[in-house]
Design a protein around this motif. Structure first.
Motif, short mmCIF file in Angstrom:
data_model
loop_
_atom_site.label_atom_id
_atom_site.label_comp_id
_atom_site.label_asym_id
_atom_site.label_seq_id
_atom_site.Cartn_x
_atom_site.Cartn_y
_atom_site.Cartn_z
N LEU A 1 2.71 2.60 0.02
CA LEU A 1 1.41 1.94 0.09
C LEU A 1 1.09 1.49 1.51
O LEU A 1 1.96 0.98 2.22
N ILE A 2 -0.18 1.64 1.89
CA ILE A 2 -0.65 1.12 3.17
C ILE A 2 -0.87 -0.39 3.00
O ILE A 2 -1.51 -0.82 2.03
N CYS A 3 -0.32 -1.19 3.93
CA CYS A 3 -0.44 -2.65 3.81
C CYS A 3 -1.17 -3.27 5.00
O CYS A 3 -1.32 -4.48 5.07
N TRP B 1 -3.51 -6.22 11.59
CA TRP B 1 -3.72 -7.08 10.43
C TRP B 1 -2.87 -6.57 9.27
O TRP B 1 -2.55 -5.39 9.20
N LEU B 2 -2.49 -7.50 8.42
CA LEU B 2 -1.63 -7.19 7.27
C LEU B 2 -2.17 -7.87 6.03
O LEU B 2 -2.64 -9.01 6.11
N VAL C 1 2.18 -9.31 2.40
CA VAL C 1 3.28 -8.87 3.28
C VAL C 1 3.37 -9.68 4.56
O VAL C 1 4.21 -9.41 5.42
N GLN C 2 2.50 -10.69 4.71
CA GLN C 2 2.61 -11.54 5.89
C GLN C 2 3.90 -12.36 5.79
O GLN C 2 4.31 -12.73 4.70
N ARG C 3 4.55 -12.57 6.94
CA ARG C 3 5.83 -13.31 7.02
C ARG C 3 6.92 -12.67 6.17
O ARG C 3 7.77 -13.34 5.60
N SER C 4 6.91 -11.32 6.08
CA SER C 4 7.90 -10.62 5.25
C SER C 4 8.84 -9.76 6.09
O SER C 4 9.69 -9.08 5.54
N GLY C 5 8.66 -9.73 7.39
CA GLY C 5 9.46 -8.82 8.22
C GLY C 5 8.69 -7.56 8.61
O GLY C 5 9.10 -6.84 9.51
N VAL C 6 7.57 -7.30 7.93
CA VAL C 6 6.77 -6.10 8.24
C VAL C 6 6.24 -6.16 9.67
O VAL C 6 6.36 -5.20 10.43
#
Length: 197
Positions: free
Chosen positions: A80-82, A103-104, A108-113
Motif C-alpha cells: 500500500l502507498i502511505c 507527507w505520510l 504511519v506517522q511516528r512508525s519508523g517509515v
C-alpha cells in the motif's frame, strides 16, 4: 519509461520502498491522504481530490526537466502507498538538492517509515548522486515537521521570511535545515542505530 526509471531508481529498504511517482498512483495517494484528511492541514500542502491531478502533473513535469525526483512511499508488507516524498531543486552543477514535499498518512506517522524513507533518500543523495549539501525546508508554524527534521540529524540554518505564499494566501516564513557531506557519516551511523531500535 525505462529512461525515467534509470534516471530515478526505486529505493528499497526493509519496511518501505520509494517507488518513482506515476500517474496511476493517484487513487492510492488520495487514499493515503484521506488517512487523517491531510489536505486540511494548514502548514503543509497535501493533495486532496481536487488537486491530485495537478500535483502529479507538476511532479512529473519537474522530473522531465531534471530538477525533481518524486516518489510514492510504499509499505513493503502490504504494497500500500502511505505517502509521498521527493528530491527537488536538484542542482547538479553545485551538487545539492532539497528533500521535501514529504507527507505520510496519519496511521504511519511516528512508525519508523519516515526515518527509513529519509535514510534511503540521503544514501542516494550523498553516496550515489555525490551531493555536498541536502537541504530541508518547513513551515515556521509546523512544530512536528521541525522536530522530525532535527531528529534525522539536520542542522537548522535560519528562517527565510515570506518564503512562499500558501494556498490560503498566508505569507509563510520557512525554516531551512541542511546536512552537508562532511556530516553524513555521523548522521548515517545515528540513523542506522535509530532504525535498529
Amino acid at each position: 519509461m525505462g529512461g525515467v526509471q534509470s534516471r530515478q531508481p526505486a529505493l528499497v529498504g526493509d519496511i518501505v520502498e520509494l517507488s518513482p511517482l506515476q500517474p496511476e498512483h493517484s487513487a492510492a495517494l488520495l487514499s493515503a491522504a484521506a488517512d487523517g484528511e491531510l489536505w486540511n492541514l494548514k502548514a503543509t500542502v497535501v493533495p486532496g481530490p481536487d488537486a491530485i491531478d495537478d500535483y502529479i502533473a507538476n511532479a512529473l513535469a519537474g522530473r522531465q526537466a531534471g530538477t525533481v525526483m518524486p516518489y510514492a512511499i510504499v509499505l513493503r508488507a502490504t504494497g500500500l502507498i502511505c505517502g509521498s516524498t521527493r528530491f527537488w531543486k536538484i542542482d547538479r552543477a553545485n551538487r545539492k538538492l532539497e528533500i521535501g514535499h514529504t507527507w505520510l498518512g496519519s496511521s504511519v506517522q511516528r512508525s519508523g517509515v519516515n526515518t527509513e524513507a529519509k535514510y534511503l533518500l540521503l544514501i542516494q543523495a550523498f553516496e550515489v548522486m555525490n551531493c555536498v549539501r541536502v537541504q530541508f525546508t518547513t513551515d515556521e508554524l509546523n512544530d512536528a515537521s521541525r522536530a522530525a527534521i532535527l531528529r534525522i540529524g539536520a542542522k537548522q540554518e535560519g528562517i527565510v521570511r515570506n518564503e512562499r505564499i500558501m494556498p490560503d494566501g498566508r505569507k509563510r516564513n520557512s525554516v531551512r535545515f541542511s546536512i552537508i557531506d562532511s556530516e553524513w557519516p555521523d548522521v548515517k551511523a545515528m540513523l542506522r542505530q535509530k532504525m535498529r531500535r
